[in-house]
Write a protein that holds these residues in place. Structure first.
Motif, PDB file in Angstrom:
ATOM      1  N   ILE A 362     -11.577 -29.339 -19.066  1.00 62.17           N
ATOM      2  CA  ILE A 362     -10.829 -30.733 -18.816  1.00 62.17           C
ATOM      3  C   ILE A 362      -9.859 -30.714 -18.131  1.00 62.17           C
ATOM      4  CG2 ILE A 362     -10.950 -33.564 -18.761  1.00 62.17           C
ATOM      5  CD1 ILE A 362     -13.839 -33.366 -19.669  1.00 62.17           C
ATOM      6  N   ASP A 363      -8.699 -30.504 -19.696  1.00 59.33           N
ATOM      7  CA  ASP A 363      -7.138 -30.552 -19.455  1.00 59.33           C
ATOM      8  C   ASP A 363      -6.349 -29.001 -18.443  1.00 59.33           C
ATOM      9  OD1 ASP A 363      -7.197 -31.987 -20.979  1.00 59.33           O
ATOM     10  OD2 ASP A 363      -6.588 -31.049 -22.651  1.00 59.33           O
ATOM     11  N   LEU A 364      -7.667 -28.961 -17.890  1.00 64.19           N
ATOM     12  CA  LEU A 364      -7.436 -27.374 -17.137  1.00 64.19           C
ATOM     13  C   LEU A 364      -7.179 -27.684 -15.833  1.00 64.19           C
ATOM     14  CD1 LEU A 364      -9.294 -24.002 -18.386  1.00 64.19           C
ATOM     15  CD2 LEU A 364      -6.173 -24.501 -18.797  1.00 64.19           C
ATOM     16  N   ARG A 365      -7.708 -28.839 -15.141  1.00 65.90           N
ATOM     17  CA  ARG A 365      -7.447 -29.577 -14.444  1.00 65.90           C
ATOM     18  C   ARG A 365      -6.209 -29.267 -13.255  1.00 65.90           C
ATOM     19  NH1 ARG A 365     -10.245 -34.384 -13.782  1.00 65.90           N
ATOM     20  NH2 ARG A 365     -11.988 -34.034 -15.264  1.00 65.90           N
ATOM     21  N   HIS A 366      -5.562 -30.402 -14.709  1.00 70.50           N
ATOM     22  CA  HIS A 366      -3.710 -30.570 -14.382  1.00 70.50           C
ATOM     23  C   HIS A 366      -2.752 -29.278 -14.995  1.00 70.50           C
ATOM     24  CE1 HIS A 366      -5.322 -32.568 -11.228  1.00 70.50           C
ATOM     25  NE2 HIS A 366      -6.139 -33.978 -11.807  1.00 70.50           N
ATOM     26  N   GLY A 367      -3.372 -29.112 -15.987  1.00 74.45           N
ATOM     27  CA  GLY A 367      -2.768 -28.372 -17.237  1.00 74.45           C
ATOM     28  C   GLY A 367      -1.758 -28.667 -17.850  1.00 74.45           C
ATOM     29  N   SER A 368      -2.352 -29.869 -18.050  1.00 72.72           N
ATOM     30  CA  SER A 368      -2.798 -30.841 -19.322  1.00 72.72           C
ATOM     31  C   SER A 368      -2.162 -30.481 -21.060  1.00 72.72           C
ATOM     32  CB  SER A 368      -3.602 -32.591 -19.822  1.00 72.72           C
ATOM     33  OG  SER A 368      -3.365 -32.696 -18.243  1.00 72.72           O
ATOM     34  N   ILE A 369      -1.005 -30.331 -21.278  1.00 76.97           N
ATOM     35  CA  ILE A 369      -0.486 -30.035 -22.375  1.00 76.97           C
ATOM     36  C   ILE A 369      -0.140 -31.347 -23.510  1.00 76.97           C
ATOM     37  CG2 ILE A 369       0.200 -27.531 -21.575  1.00 76.97           C
ATOM     38  CD1 ILE A 369       3.053 -28.107 -22.571  1.00 76.97           C
ATOM     39  N   ARG A 370       0.496 -32.357 -23.338  1.00 77.23           N
ATOM     40  CA  ARG A 370       0.183 -34.069 -24.278  1.00 77.23           C
ATOM     41  C   ARG A 370      -0.867 -34.830 -24.202  1.00 77.23           C
ATOM     42  NH1 ARG A 370       6.286 -35.995 -21.871  1.00 77.23           N
ATOM     43  NH2 ARG A 370       5.759 -37.707 -23.608  1.00 77.23           N
ATOM     44  N   ASP A 371      -0.575 -35.050 -25.396  1.00 75.67           N
ATOM     45  CA  ASP A 371      -1.925 -36.472 -25.922  1.00 75.67           C
ATOM     46  C   ASP A 371      -1.420 -37.118 -24.929  1.00 75.67           C
ATOM     47  OD1 ASP A 371      -2.348 -34.821 -27.837  1.00 75.67           O
ATOM     48  OD2 ASP A 371      -0.849 -36.263 -29.036  1.00 75.67           O
TER      49      ASP A 371
END
Length: 496
Positions: A362-371
């Motif tokens: 799911i985090d790969l959807r927008h490249g999310s790397i922050r809590d």
């Protein structure tokens, strides 16, 4: 028989207040064990409500307590005994999850035509004849699974006095695939298959030697493992780095790719701090990440800077290969399809299959790397692209981005950039964006490899040569003043 029953025959009247769903952080096993003991409480509520309850659990706090603090989840590599114990639990939970979905579809097919697909009738369903049958199936499967897991656990304790038998490479790769697909669920249920974050040396042993000088850490992508860097001909990227730089120690990171990327970033940051504390003679750290591994590396750097950890002062180069810095197209398409299915009558329950995929995906959807991109949300989702929080690159670190395209020639078009390597667009892999999320890496630090797929980025001879060149140069040359690098298949270059 079911078709001849009236809607009133399907349910039992009960005075239990079903609306007071428990909001505590209680996992699924505890809920079902409690319901099995207390017949006054329905065994199973609506699938939608149950998933919402599971999503309300602070899963990542459990991860932090169990994995980061060392409680409940082993920090040792998965062994043969762990493999069979984890499979037993996984098989049981798989049957239960399938039963949930089948029941949800069955319930919707019966209630919707009658006009009774509403909260009142859904709350009565578990007390009805059909609902109790599904509840019995779940209880039986949980009982069988728990007994089997207990037997395997006793066997595991019995053989614990002997040297643990490691998994062969083929099973190790399978375990990492399972972690990529459902790794956060494995951690939540304390499944023995959950892969701990570990550093391996070139021989496949856990890192325990004293280190000094320069080290390079290779970070794999989604559903992959530290073994993914190995090449059948013995000329993998790690081998090429060791041969070109004999004084550099190459280490291979292994981690659970199903966890939140930011959680893996936190974990990697503290792992590297411990590594530096234990080996103060390390002079430089280089990070090379493929796909998700590049995002985990960026997340580790981001949090090391936030927490003022001194290992970041030793980082010389960051190189990412096909990392979706601004998201992966495939995950966005999958999420869009799931939203469409959820709106269709009789298919809404099927859409919940998508909620079973790991938080890492799911985090790969927008490249999310922050809590901050997910922690304020109730469910297992991420903030929309326009609302995600920027995460700039730390200053003083030479950063290089490599992208690839399936086509073999330089054809500049929106379709080419969007298609990219089949999973990640060229613009996303190069960190390019129109707003504050752009990573502002100079053109001379970017390379596009034509005729290379996403998975082949780690095995391509051309990619391997470029990474070695960047590491050998080690920031001495002024790449920032150069133009972007374009690499073509050798046969096409001859024709041109």
């Amino acid at each position: 028989m079911m078709n001849t029953m009236s809607s009133t025959d399907l349910f039992y009247n009960d005075s239990v207040n079903h609306g007071s769903a428990r909001s505590n952080a209680t996992d699924r096993h505890e809920l079902e064990a409690h319901f099995a003991r207390d017949t006054s409480v329905p065994l199973h509520s609506d699938l939608y409500e149950q998933i919402d309850q599971l999503e309300a659990i602070n899963v990542d706090e459990l991860v932090r307590l169990m994995a980061d603090d060392g409680n409940g989840i082993t920090t040792k590599p998965v062994t043969f005994a762990d493999f069979f114990e984890g499979l037993a639990q996984l098989a049981t939970m798989g049957v239960v999850e399938v039963t949930d979905i089948v029941e949800a579809i069955h319930r919707e097919v019966i209630l919707r035509p009658l006009g009774h697909f509403n909260e009142s009738y859904l709350n009565r369903w578990p007390r009805g004849f059909t609902g109790r049958i599904y509840g019995t199936i779940r209880q039986l499967m949980l009982m069988v699974g728990n007994n089997l897991a207990s037997v395997l656990r006793l066997y595991k304790n019995y053989v614990s006095q002997k040297p643990a038998q490691p998994l062969p490479d083929s099973l190790k790769k399978l375990v990492n695939v399972l972690n990529g697909v459902m790794g956060d669920h494995l951690v939540t249920h304390q499944n023995a298959l959950a892969v701990p974050m570990t550093l391996y040396d070139r021989d496949g042993n856990t890192q325990s030697n004293t280190l000094s000088g320069r080290i390079t850490i290779l970070c794999h992508g989604l559903c992959m493992s530290h073994l993914s860097w190995q090449s059948t001909d013995g000329h993998g990227l790690g081998d090429a780095i060791s041969q070109s730089q004999p004084d550099t120690t190459v280490l291979y990171l292994d981690y659970n790719t199903g966890r939140r990327i930011s959680r893996s970033g936190h974990k990697l940051s503290h792992l590297l701090q411990n590594l530096v504390d234990d080996n103060p003679d390390i002079s430089q750290i280089d990070l090379v990440g493929h796909s998700m591994g590049g995002l985990v590396s960026r997340s580790a750097l981001f949090y090391a800077e936030q927490e003022h950890l001194d290992w970041i002062m030793r980082v010389g180069n960051l190189i990412t290969l096909g990392s979706p810095h601004h998201g992966a197209v495939l995950e966005r398409i999958g999420n869009h399809v799931q939203e469409i299915i959820a709106k269709l009558p009789f298919a809404g329950s099927l859409a919940k299959l998508g909620d079973m995929r790991s938080a890492g995906i799911i985090d790969l959807r927008h490249g999310s790397i922050r809590d901050a991109d997910w922690k304020s949300l109730e469910g297992r989702s991420v903030l929309p692209q326009d609302f995600r929080h920027p995460a700039s690159l730390p200053s003083g670190i030479k950063t290089y981005f490599a992208a690839s395209a399936l086509i073999e020639t330089h054809y500049d078009s929106k379709m080419t950039s969007l298609l990219g390597d089949g999973l990640v667009s060229v613009a996303s892999a190069l960190g390019e964006d129109e707003d504050e999320h752009s990573l502002f890496v100079p053109d001379g630090h970017k390379a596009v490899f034509y005729g290379v797929s996403h998975m082949n980025l780690i095995n391509s001879r051309r990619v391997r040569g470029q990474v070695v060149e960047w590491l050998l140069d080690n920031g001495r040359s002024d790449y920032a003043g150069r133009s972007r690098i374009y690499s073509y298949p050798k046969s096409l270059a001859l024709v041109l």
